[in-house]
Design a protein around this motif. Structure first.
Motif, PDB file in Angstrom:
ATOM      1  N   SER A   1     -33.911   6.704  12.825  1.00  0.00           N
ATOM      2  CA  SER A   1     -33.455   5.422  13.348  1.00  0.00           C
ATOM      3  C   SER A   1     -32.806   5.583  14.719  1.00  0.00           C
TER       4      SER A   1
ATOM      5  N   GLU B   1     -33.856  -2.295  17.527  1.00  0.00           N
ATOM      6  CA  GLU B   1     -33.843  -1.368  16.398  1.00  0.00           C
ATOM      7  C   GLU B   1     -35.204  -0.676  16.289  1.00  0.00           C
TER       8      GLU B   1
ATOM      9  N   ILE C   1     -30.980   2.823  17.367  1.00  0.00           N
ATOM     10  CA  ILE C   1     -30.574   1.452  17.686  1.00  0.00           C
ATOM     11  C   ILE C   1     -29.910   1.446  19.054  1.00  0.00           C
TER      12      ILE C   1
ATOM     13  N   THR D   1     -30.069  -6.378  21.054  1.00  0.00           N
ATOM     14  CA  THR D   1     -30.066  -5.162  20.246  1.00  0.00           C
ATOM     15  C   THR D   1     -31.497  -4.826  19.859  1.00  0.00           C
TER      16      THR D   1
END
Length: 221
Positions: free
Chosen positions: A185, A196, A187, A194
């Protein structure tokens, strides 16, 4: 996204080789600490390799200048500013305090490498993103309208430089705050936006092995 036109100044750089898990050597970007941010201020980031002396509360860095320093990481840990974990041998970028006794932000550069994608925000039909490689190389994934130029870490933030379709030769610098970095992941945050990303999964190839269907004879004792 905020667009900033600029003229890139190339600074002297060196490349060193580090041993990888497979025993091979690969080039990694070298930064002697003289790089500057977009405002022209000197970037205080310390670049180097995570040493075996790293412990729960202390980060040992063997810097690109050949020094070995110990940094207290309690502040960074308590403020969730350690990204990508601490693994001996991995390349790190660390923003220290003025006395270089404490780490304020720690980014594992090795953990950033790879393919990062997310569903296409327009229709969700495809995965789009970018591929971060050693030496400041970055490539787009399913993004024909964007040509990525370079990447680097500046004061613990991820800087991407690109040229967008229809924008002529004007280069765009985008500086992202890293919110999360794990093996799967990534981010990022830029202004109010934002993003992701997940690490792109390799497509499994169909096996050429054909399994024979079970028959009654298979169950005879």
């Amino acid at each position: 996204m905020k667009k900033i036109a600029f003229v890139m100044t190339l600074t002297a750089a060196m490349v060193i080789s580090l041993s990888s898990c497979g025993g091979k050597t690969q080039p990694v970007p070298f930064d002697n600490g003289d790089s500057t941010d977009m405002s022209g201020m000197q970037d205080p980031t310390v670049y180097g390799v995570c040493g075996e002396g790293t412990a729960m509360n202390t980060l040992q860095i063997i810097t690109d200048l050949g020094d070995t320093i110990q940094l207290d990481i309690n502040y960074a840990r308590e403020n969730n500013q350690i990204f990508g974990g601490l693994q001996a041998g991995d390349r790190m970028a660390v923003v220290p305090n003025d006395k270089k006794t404490e780490a304020l932000i720690v980014v594992n550069q090795a953990a950033l490498l790879g393919n990062w994608v997310m569903p296409n925000p327009l229709d969700g039909s495809d995965e789009v993103g970018f591929r971060i490689k050693e030496g400041g190389i970055v490539e787009g994934i399913q993004q024909s309208s964007i040509t990525y130029k370079t990447w680097r870490l500046v004061q613990g933030k991820l800087e991407l430089v690109d040229v967008r379709e229809g924008g002529g030769e004007e280069e765009e610098i985008i500086l992202y705050n890293i919110v999360r970095l794990t093996p799967d992941s990534l981010i990022l945050k830029e202004g109010e936006d934002t993003y992701e990303y997940g690490r792109q999964q390799q497509k499994k190839l169909d096996s050429d092995i054909k399994l024979e269907e079970a028959s009654e004879d298979d169950y005879k004792i």
